[in-house]
Enzyme design. Structure first.
Site, short mmCIF file in Angstrom:
data_model
loop_
_atom_site.label_atom_id
_atom_site.label_comp_id
_atom_site.label_asym_id
_atom_site.label_seq_id
_atom_site.Cartn_x
_atom_site.Cartn_y
_atom_site.Cartn_z
CG HIS A 1 -10.69 26.71 -7.14
ND1 HIS A 1 -9.54 26.73 -6.40
CD2 HIS A 1 -10.29 26.78 -8.44
CE1 HIS A 1 -8.49 26.80 -7.21
NE2 HIS A 1 -8.91 26.85 -8.45
CG HIS A 8 -7.18 22.71 -7.62
ND1 HIS A 8 -8.33 23.08 -8.30
CD2 HIS A 8 -7.46 22.95 -6.31
CE1 HIS A 8 -9.23 23.54 -7.45
NE2 HIS A 8 -8.72 23.47 -6.22
CG HIS A 49 -8.19 19.27 -10.86
ND1 HIS A 49 -7.17 19.48 -11.74
CD2 HIS A 49 -8.62 20.51 -10.49
CE1 HIS A 49 -6.98 20.78 -11.90
NE2 HIS A 49 -7.86 21.43 -11.16
CG ASP A 83 -11.37 23.91 -10.55
OD1 ASP A 83 -10.61 23.03 -10.13
OD2 ASP A 83 -10.98 24.90 -11.19
CG HIS A 118 -10.65 29.44 -12.35
ND1 HIS A 118 -9.90 29.26 -13.49
CD2 HIS A 118 -10.43 28.34 -11.59
CE1 HIS A 118 -9.25 28.10 -13.42
NE2 HIS A 118 -9.55 27.52 -12.28
CD1 TRP A 156 0.63 -0.76 2.93
CD2 TRP A 156 -1.31 -0.03 3.74
NE1 TRP A 156 0.69 -0.86 4.30
CE2 TRP A 156 -0.48 -0.42 4.83
CE3 TRP A 156 -2.58 0.48 4.01
CZ2 TRP A 156 -0.90 -0.31 6.16
CZ3 TRP A 156 -2.99 0.58 5.33
CH2 TRP A 156 -2.16 0.19 6.39
#
Ligand code: 23J
Ligand code: MN
Length: 264
Positions: free
Chosen positions: A79, A69, A73, A75, A207, A61
């Protein structure tokens, strides 16, 4: 529920296929580089805890280090400062119904091949709609640029004046939010904004406007060339991180097998 039975049958027969839109999480995969005065995103790291050895004789493991990010990924509205005070703005609070839904793909690969700073405009979107139909409400819109086929330094494409990669104009992203009421916007590049997006006012308009309107982002997507322009279903469920602003995730699409696709 014959609908879900039919879906199961068509998944089993291959009439409906699953397309993986995710890059492999790999320490070598680039992360966004911001101007030096800002904090920076960590690359993905993996540390072995044991590998069937004295540290753990029957098991292997790893411990992971990663940014919210990193890699392919999601958002969340939290954010960005524009989404700071919205309700349910973090990945753990978003209603899971938002994680499955229709997706359209706007092919900008020709323009992006000719211009590394190629921008998606309202005019290009309405021309696309002339061919493929109006973008349905509450859909994911993905900007295909084939940027995911680049690797190494070409992917970020950093120069003295910052990154050069395609993205939407402020007017383009506002059109999708206000006139088409999208659920979210996704790109193959390291951000939902163009590489030069910091030079707009407000900086990073995709954004700013997406998250201010409670919409979501997806970045570093792959295999958008395997999706039809319309008619697919996107599955994108971020990790349930308390107060998380985003998360690496597996993004997949359900698509009709190419031989069964009909054009409008
Ligand atoms: C922080 C600041 C600017 C940008 C970003 C993050 C991203 O692209 C991101 O991963 O959300 S542009
Ligand atoms: Mn992000």
């Amino acid at each position: 529920m014959s609908l879900l039975n039919d879906l199961a049958t068509q998944l089993a027969s291959g009439e409906v296929q699953v397309v993986d839109l995710t890059h492999t999480l790999d320490p070598d995969f680039p992360v966004i580089i911001l101007p030096p005065e800002f904090g920076q995103c960590a690359r993905f790291r993996m540390e072995e805890i044991s590998a069937y050895d004295h540290r753990g004789p029957a098991w292997k493991w790893h411990n992971l280090t990663l940014s919210e990010h990193t890699g392919t990924h999601f958002d969340a509205p939290a954010h960005w400062i524009s989404g700071r005070d919205l309700p349910n703005n973090s990945v753990d609070e978003i209603d899971p119904s938002q994680f499955v839904g229709p997706v359209v793909v706007i092919d900008c690969s020709k323009g992006a091949a000719q211009d590394e700073d190629y921008e998606l405009t309202p005019e290009f979107i309405t021309a696309w709609e002339g061919e493929h139909g109006r973008i349905p409400e509450d859909a994911w819109v993905l900007m295909r640029t084939d940027w995911s086929k680049k690797s190494g330094a070409e992917y970020l494409n950093m120069r003295e004046d910052g990154a050069h990669s395609p993205g939407p104009t402020p007017e383009g992203i506002l059109f999708l939010i206000n006139a088409r009421k999208i659920r979210g916007f996704g790109t193959e590049t390291v951000g939902t904004d163009a590489g030069q997006g910091s030079h707009y006012s407000p900086p990073y308009p995709a954004h700013f406007y997406l998250h201010g309107a409670g919409k979501f982002g997806l970045q570093c997507l792959a295999n958008l060339d395997q999706l039809p322009p319309t008619g697919a279903i996107l599955m994108a469920a971020p990790l349930k991180i308390k107060n998380g602003t985003g998360s690496p995730l597996r993004v997949m699409a359900l698509v009709p097998a190419p031989e069964t696709r009909t054009t409008r």
